[in-house]
Motif scaffolding. Structure first.
Motif, PDB file in Angstrom:
ATOM      1  N   GLN A 293       0.810  -1.201   0.000  1.00 60.41           N
ATOM      2  CA  GLN A 293       0.000   0.000   0.000  1.00 60.41           C
ATOM      3  C   GLN A 293       0.846   1.255   0.000  1.00 60.41           C
ATOM      4  O   GLN A 293       0.512   2.251  -0.654  1.00 60.41           O
ATOM      5  CB  GLN A 293      -0.923  -0.005   1.226  1.00 60.41           C
ATOM      6  N   GLU A 294       1.965   1.239   0.733  1.00 58.42           N
ATOM      7  CA  GLU A 294       2.824   2.426   0.782  1.00 58.42           C
ATOM      8  C   GLU A 294       3.372   2.752  -0.604  1.00 58.42           C
ATOM      9  O   GLU A 294       3.361   3.917  -1.031  1.00 58.42           O
ATOM     10  CB  GLU A 294       3.968   2.214   1.768  1.00 58.42           C
TER      11      GLU A 294
ATOM     12  N   ARG B 192       5.858  -4.731   4.999  1.00 59.38           N
ATOM     13  CA  ARG B 192       4.451  -4.423   4.730  1.00 59.38           C
ATOM     14  C   ARG B 192       3.772  -3.877   5.996  1.00 59.38           C
ATOM     15  O   ARG B 192       2.930  -4.550   6.593  1.00 59.38           O
ATOM     16  CB  ARG B 192       3.728  -5.695   4.267  1.00 59.38           C
TER      17      ARG B 192
ATOM     18  N   SER C 105       1.481  -1.763   6.508  1.00 57.71           N
ATOM     19  CA  SER C 105       0.049  -1.464   6.450  1.00 57.71           C
ATOM     20  C   SER C 105      -0.795  -2.682   6.091  1.00 57.71           C
ATOM     21  O   SER C 105      -2.011  -2.541   5.906  1.00 57.71           O
ATOM     22  CB  SER C 105      -0.209  -0.348   5.421  1.00 57.71           C
ATOM     23  N   ASP C 106      -0.196  -3.844   5.991  1.00 61.37           N
ATOM     24  CA  ASP C 106      -0.940  -5.046   5.602  1.00 61.37           C
ATOM     25  C   ASP C 106      -1.622  -5.633   6.840  1.00 61.37           C
ATOM     26  O   ASP C 106      -0.953  -6.080   7.772  1.00 61.37           O
ATOM     27  CB  ASP C 106       0.023  -6.067   4.994  1.00 61.37           C
TER      28      ASP C 106
ATOM     29  N   GLN D 174      -0.256  -7.750  10.363  1.00 57.94           N
ATOM     30  CA  GLN D 174      -0.474  -7.312  11.735  1.00 57.94           C
ATOM     31  C   GLN D 174      -1.192  -8.382  12.548  1.00 57.94           C
ATOM     32  O   GLN D 174      -0.871  -8.626  13.720  1.00 57.94           O
ATOM     33  CB  GLN D 174      -1.284  -6.014  11.744  1.00 57.94           C
TER      34      GLN D 174
END
Length: 769
Positions: free
Chosen positions: A498-499, A754, A756-757, A761
């Motif tokens: 996403q970044e 990652r 924002s994945d 998380q």
């Protein structure tokens, strides 16, 4: 009348690519001086002799230049090599150069390695080497790998040599002189002649190439001149020159501002068009048009290569033969508005002054020609500006080319990254690290410069996890040259997420087309429906290179999901893409591209025909075997896929990609032992390919050999730490082996890659990290 579905329309457009030859040259391309009198909205080429009628001073300066002597008919006056029964041995082949009936011949290994006598019809270049062209009955001109060293004998010249040095180039090598890589009609002609038309006939696989001048004459840079000539003869130049590209510099001056040590360029329009025009030939690039579009952006005709490995060193210095454009666009000179003709006379090509005097046109000698600046006392033997800021590298064995990025010498990067060390050219006898220490002593730190992206690009080349953040930073840094930001984005495609997608989405509207094009490479990582809103605006991009890449990325879109206006825009961009491939139907890669486009559009039958056409052009073109086999397998013809792969491996037995594809084929066929053998061979041939090693590891694990699978995954991770598939596989394998500590370690690395994945998380939460 209802609109046709976009895929059907695309197929109709693509059908044109398989059978139609390129258009014949306009009659105006061969017009003589008496015929050029009527103004036309589409100017034609008139030839050097017509230009010379008025522009005598420019013609005189051009005579004898490398542009003038770029290519000449073979004659007693033009051939510089020894054809008095001279012989030269290379790779076990003894070639003989001789005369017969006043003509020039070479006896050497020809197609298939068979010895034969081949007539030299053209010379190619003049200094410091001269190559020779052989014409075949099908219209092909091929450049011999054996060349004549034109330097004086006391400089090591006046000898035959091979342009690939000690590398052995057998007849089956893609670099052999009879192969497509040495074909003048495609590789060389558009930069060694003027008014060139390839005139390739794909039906018969022949060329009927034409030109107006068999050298780099006036219209190679200024464009077709018939309109200019007509206006000149009718005394109407006051209405405009009629030239497509006149490169006028009205109002452009150099100004010395208060306290400055360098003159600044002020006034007039920015003249990047001249750099783009020179970049047509002085760039490492790929053609996307049947002919060069004078006066338009370079990327309407060619796509220049990014400044990344292996063509460049990680810090952007020249490595392979990349010419000048990519280097110059990195420089402070380019950013300041400097253009090629500030240093080089555009007609003679000579420098405008000798030695450091060419730099002194803008850089005040009182400041720069001093020991305080260079750390070398001015003397006859002291290094000059070019020695420090434009280190050279030899190509084709004897041809030194200077790096035009005008960078600050960085011996620290030479030490840490293995890049060219400008200081080492003179101080190579010093122990390792000496030049780095010397600079640190002078400055109290390492040197700094505009091109500080080297460590990040090097880390990305190694697949380091942290490189993604550095690439995103560089690609967003407005202080970096556009070509550097574009190169960072091209590397960022290996760091999806996403970044990276967010950065690429912003870059899709960048003013520079190279940045927009590179951003599309990052967007490619998401499924077509997610690409659509990002890519769709670029279907009407004003620059062809961007437009056709946008079309390629959306070729697989579901027609029912598109608005009518989007379908129309996609149809138009697909037409441009097809035309770009038609421009090079003599190359198997263009057939491959068309096959891929048909496959994405759902037309498997025509895709297969294009892949097979690529293999007719070059039976050793391994990508076509792999794509054809994959297409057949997806159609349920596994037996046919196996036949294609065996044929390909018979032609290219050391192709890692074909061994990998054969391993996947054997898995589908139920031959597990054979599959492991093929997958292992792919890894052996391409040890740095993490995808091959990852698939091999998965296959090993599937056979119950978990320990070897884990070893292969660990090796893949060591070679390319930022591969997310390898990290996921490592986490899974470690958990199934009960090694929670190792799984947690790899999960944290995946989290760094990652952040924002949500899946990552969740995993970290489950592991307590």
């Amino acid at each position: 009348m209802p609109r046709p579905p976009i895929l059907a329309l695309a197929a109709a457009l693509l059908l044109l690519a398989g059978c139609a030859p390129e258009p014949a040259p306009d009659a105006s391309a061969r017009a003589d001086s008496a015929a050029v009198t009527q103004e036309s909205p589409s100017p034609g080429f008139v030839g050097l002799q017509v230009c010379a009628e008025c522009h005598q001073a420019e013609t005189l300066a051009w005579r004898g230049s490398h542009h003038d002597l770029a290519m000449q008919p073979a004659s007693d006056e033009t051939v510089l090599g020894d054809f008095a029964d001279a012989s030269y041995e290379h790779g076990g082949v003894v070639s003989t150069f001789f005369r017969r009936d006043g003509r020039f011949f070479v006896r050497t290994d020809g197609p298939g390695g068979e010895m034969g006598d081949f007539e030299i019809t053209w010379t190619f270049g003049v200094e410091p080497l001269q190559q020779y062209l052989v014409e075949f009955a099908d219209g092909r001109l091929q450049a011999l790998g054996l060349a004549w060293d034109t330097r004086p004998g006391n400089d090591g010249g006046q000898r035959w040599f091979h342009v690939y040095g000690d590398e052995i180039i057998p007849a089956d090598d893609e670099l052999h002189w009879t192969k497509p890589a040495q074909n003048w009609n495609y590789m060389c002609a558009d930069c060694h002649s003027t008014g060139y038309r390839k005139n390739y006939d794909p039906k018969n696989d022949t060329f009927d190439s034409t030109w107006t001048d068999v050298d780099v004459a006036c219209e190679a840079c200024h464009g077709p001149g018939s309109l200019h000539v007509a206006r000149a003869r009718e005394s109407r130049l006051a209405a405009g020159s009629g030239l497509i590209a006149d490169f006028g510099l009205e109002g452009r001056t150099r100004v010395l501002e208060d306290g400055a040590t360098t003159l600044s360029i002020r006034g007039g329009e920015p003249r990047t068009d001249q750099v783009e025009a020179c970049g047509r030939c002085h760039a490492r690039r790929a053609p996307i048009s049947a002919e060069y579009h004078h006066g338009r952006p370079l990327m309407d005709s060619y796509v220049p290569a990014p400044v990344t490995e292996p063509l460049y060193f990680p810090d952007g210095q020249i490595r392979d033969e990349v010419y000048v454009y990519g280097s110059f666009r990195q420089s402070r000179m380019y950013a300041a508005g400097v253009i090629c003709s500030d240093c080089h006379d555009p007609h003679s090509l000579e420098l405008k002054a000798d030695g450091d005097a060419v730099c002194a046109q803008c850089h005040l000698p009182d400041h720069y020609d001093t020991a305080e600046h260079s750390r070398h006392a001015p003397s006859a033997g002291a290094p000059g500006c070019r020695d420090c800021h434009m280190p050279s590298r030899d190509y084709m064995v004897v041809d030194p080319r200077r790096d035009h990025s005008f960078r600050v010498p960085r011996p620290d990067l030479a030490e840490s990254l293995g890049v060219t060390d400008a200081c080492g050219a003179c101080h190579g006898d010093r122990p390792a690290g000496w030049t780095t220490a010397a600079v640190r002593e002078w400055l109290g730190r390492d040197a700094r410069g505009l091109q500080d992206f080297g460590p990040t690009f090097a880390a990305a080349g190694r697949g380091a996890i942290g490189a993604g953040a550095g690439l995103r930073r560089i690609s967003q840094d407005a202080g970096q040259p556009a070509i550097v930001r574009a190169s960072a984005l091209s590397l960022l495609a290996a760091y999806p997420g996403q970044e990276s997608l967010s950065v690429a989405a912003d870059a899709l509207s960048d003013p520079d087309p190279a940045v927009r094009l590179a951003a599309l490479g990052v967007v490619r990582s998401v499924p077509v429906p997610e690409r659509l809103p990002l890519v769709e605006p670029l279907l009407t991009d004003p620059v062809l290179g961007v437009r056709i890449e946008a079309a390629r990325l959306l070729a697989g879109a579901d027609p029912g999901s598109l608005e009518p206006e989007t379908r129309d825009r996609l149809a138009g961009a697909l037409t441009d893409y097809v035309d770009a491939q038609r421009a090079s139907l003599d190359r198997p890669a263009s057939r491959l591209n068309l096959g891929n486009l048909y496959a994405a559009a759902g037309d498997a039958e025509t895709a297969e025909a294009q892949y097979r056409a690529a293999l007719v052009l070059d039976p050793d073109f391994e990508p076509a075997y792999g794509n054809l086999a994959d297409l057949l397998a997806r159609r349920g013809d596994e037996a046919g896929a196996g036949v294609v792969l065996r044929r390909g491996l018979g032609r290219v037995p050391k192709s890692a990609s074909l061994h990998h594809a054969n391993g996947l084929h054997r898995i589908r066929a139920g031959d597990r032992a054979g599959a492991l053998e093929s997958l292992a061979r792919a890894v052996e041939l391409a040890p740095d390919n993490t995808r091959f090693r990852y698939v091999y590891a998965v296959a090993l694990d599937g056979q119950g050999n978990r320990s070897e699978a884990l070893a292969q995954l660990e090796e893949a991770h060591a070679r390319h730490a930022a591969d997310p598939d390898v990290l996921w596989a490592l986490i899974s394998t470690c958990l199934r082996s009960g090694d929670v500590e190792a799984a947690s370690r790899y999960a944290r690395q995946l989290g760094q890659l990652r952040p924002s994945d949500p899946r990552v998380q969740d995993l970290l939460d489950q592991l307590g990290d």
